[in-house]
Scaffold this motif. Structure first.
Motif, PDB file in Angstrom:
ATOM      1  N   CYS A  12       0.820  -1.213   0.000  1.00 40.63           N
ATOM      2  CA  CYS A  12       0.000   0.000   0.000  1.00 40.63           C
ATOM      3  C   CYS A  12       0.856   1.266   0.000  1.00 40.63           C
ATOM      4  CB  CYS A  12      -0.896   0.021   1.229  1.00 40.63           C
ATOM      5  SG  CYS A  12      -1.901  -1.466   1.464  1.00 40.63           S
ATOM      6  N   THR A  14      -1.135   4.530  -0.046  1.00 43.07           N
ATOM      7  CA  THR A  14      -2.049   5.599   0.369  1.00 43.07           C
ATOM      8  C   THR A  14      -3.043   5.031   1.387  1.00 43.07           C
ATOM      9  OG1 THR A  14      -3.833   5.198  -1.234  1.00 43.07           O
ATOM     10  CG2 THR A  14      -1.961   6.549  -1.996  1.00 43.07           C
ATOM     11  N   HIS A  17      -5.507   2.747  -0.262  1.00 43.78           N
ATOM     12  CA  HIS A  17      -5.006   1.389  -0.444  1.00 43.78           C
ATOM     13  C   HIS A  17      -5.184   0.574   0.837  1.00 43.78           C
ATOM     14  CE1 HIS A  17      -1.936   3.137  -3.572  1.00 43.78           C
ATOM     15  NE2 HIS A  17      -3.186   3.196  -3.981  1.00 43.78           N
ATOM     16  N   SER A  21      -7.441  -2.773   1.338  1.00 38.95           N
ATOM     17  CA  SER A  21      -6.757  -3.964   1.838  1.00 38.95           C
ATOM     18  C   SER A  21      -7.456  -4.526   3.069  1.00 38.95           C
ATOM     19  CB  SER A  21      -5.305  -3.631   2.184  1.00 38.95           C
ATOM     20  OG  SER A  21      -4.586  -3.200   1.048  1.00 38.95           O
ATOM     21  N   PHE A 112      -1.035  -2.093  -5.283  1.00 42.40           N
ATOM     22  CA  PHE A 112      -1.862  -0.982  -5.768  1.00 42.40           C
ATOM     23  C   PHE A 112      -1.097  -0.127  -6.773  1.00 42.40           C
ATOM     24  CE2 PHE A 112      -4.010  -2.304  -1.977  1.00 42.40           C
ATOM     25  CZ  PHE A 112      -5.345  -2.077  -2.235  1.00 42.40           C
ATOM     26  N   HIS A 113       0.214  -0.136  -6.670  1.00 42.61           N
ATOM     27  CA  HIS A 113       1.083   0.489  -7.672  1.00 42.61           C
ATOM     28  C   HIS A 113       2.200  -0.499  -7.963  1.00 42.61           C
ATOM     29  CE1 HIS A 113      -0.790   4.333  -7.823  1.00 42.61           C
ATOM     30  NE2 HIS A 113      -0.400   4.755  -6.643  1.00 42.61           N
ATOM     31  N   ASP A 135      -6.302   1.691  -8.446  1.00 40.76           N
ATOM     32  CA  ASP A 135      -5.965   2.860  -7.652  1.00 40.76           C
ATOM     33  C   ASP A 135      -6.776   4.075  -8.080  1.00 40.76           C
ATOM     34  OD1 ASP A 135      -4.230   4.543  -5.874  1.00 40.76           O
ATOM     35  OD2 ASP A 135      -3.656   5.399  -7.802  1.00 40.76           O
TER      36      ASP A 135
END
Length: 329
Positions: A12, A14, A17, A21, A112-113, A135
């Protein structure tokens, strides 16, 4: 911290995120969170709260990803590229706590990224299954030729192209998989975020609001109750799409349409604009890192109108009578 064998690991960057989660992890076993804690405000405090108060998370690893990356990746373009390739392979030397995570072929990594160096390192482990989670609007954006060229260069030098285009990413969980660009649409799986938000237990809501995000959620409903219009801004100037003055002018014109309404403004997390100093008492600011979806848990939050350009967050809210996307108006 002892070594553990994790079946599901969420990565994560942010508070949004983290929220997603926590909702997904409630039905999983042997879950760990890896947080890029210097990507968002109060990251280490939130990491500590997760470890102490959320009993459905096994372990939480707080990684200063931006600091590690900045310390390594310097110089001209060639020097930076070489440094990135080296860091991708030896990242855990800079973040030794990652060595406590015992991944296996059964591990599912939820990213997420997939662009940050932390994610690049984890992809390079090539253990288990890797999934990218939505995202925002960028997940649905078609590649321009410049992006294709950059991805090709990254692949040549040994880096993984982002936004799910690496062969290491097996699946992409998004709310609208049919909207994914054609080159990655076959990886798409549906993420039912609204259903997750609706079905969360009351006790879990209280833990998330009061323990995980107390600084973000404290008095938020009282502060915005009675407001009629919500404006979701975008990082247009930060992304080089327009100047800062042009962005301010754009949102000024929107605010002028609703002079009699109580207006809330929610900046995008990546924005640096101080909207309060620009618009003063004309608006109420919702903290930029506050996961907007959480407002659906407050009974006294109801907007007549939510306005945005190009924001996927508008699709996740059920507390508005009307939604207006000006990019489609």
């Amino acid at each position: 911290m002892p070594s553990i064998d994790n079946e599901s690991i969420f990565v994560c960057y942010t508070p949004f995120h983290i929220l997603v989660s926590l909702l997904l992890a409630r039905s999983m076993h042997a879950v760990a969170l890896i947080l890029g804690v210097d990507h968002f405000y109060n990251g280490r405090l939130i990491a500590s709260a997760l470890q102490r108060h959320v009993d459905w998370i096994g372990n939480v690893y707080a990684i200063e990803d931006k600091r590690i990356t900045a310390n390594w990746i310097r110089g001209n373009t060639i020097q930076r590229a070489i440094a990135m390739v080296r860091l991708k392979k030896m990242y855990s030397d800079c973040a030794p706590e990652l060595k406590n995570i015992q991944a296996s072929e059964r591990t599912r990594w939820y990213l997420f990224h997939d662009g940050p160096m932390l994610s690049q390192y984890l992809l390079n482990l090539n253990l288990g299954e890797y999934l990218l989670i939505e995202d925002g609007a960028a997940n649905y954006r078609k590649l321009k030729w410049q992006d294709m060229a950059k991805n090709m260069v990254k692949s040549i030098i040994g880096l993984f192209p982002p936004m799910g285009r690496s062969s290491r990413i097996n699946k992409i969980l998004v709310q609208e998989p049919e909207r994914l660009p054609k080159d990655i649409r076959h990886k798409g799986m549906r993420l039912c975020l609204q259903e997750l938000m609706f079905n969360v237990k009351e006790n879990d809501k209280l833990i998330i609001l009061r323990k995980v995000f107390p600084d973000l959620s404290r008095d938020i409903s009282h502060g915005i109750s009675g407001h009629k219009v919500l404006l979701l801004t975008q990082p247009f100037s930060e992304d080089g799409l327009m100047s800062e003055d042009e962005k301010i002018s754009l949102y000024s014109r929107v605010l002028q349409r609703y002079p009699q309404s109580h207006i809330c403004l929610k900046p995008h997390p990546r924005e640096r604009t101080d909207y309060q100093s620009v618009f003063g008492n004309q608006i109420t600011i919702i903290p930029r890192e506050f996961p907007l979806e959480i407002l659906s848990w407050y009974d006294n939050v109801n907007f007549d109108l939510v306005i945005t350009w190009n924001s996927s967050a508008i699709n996740n809210i059920g507390f508005a009578k009307e939604k207006l996307r000006l990019d489609k108006a």
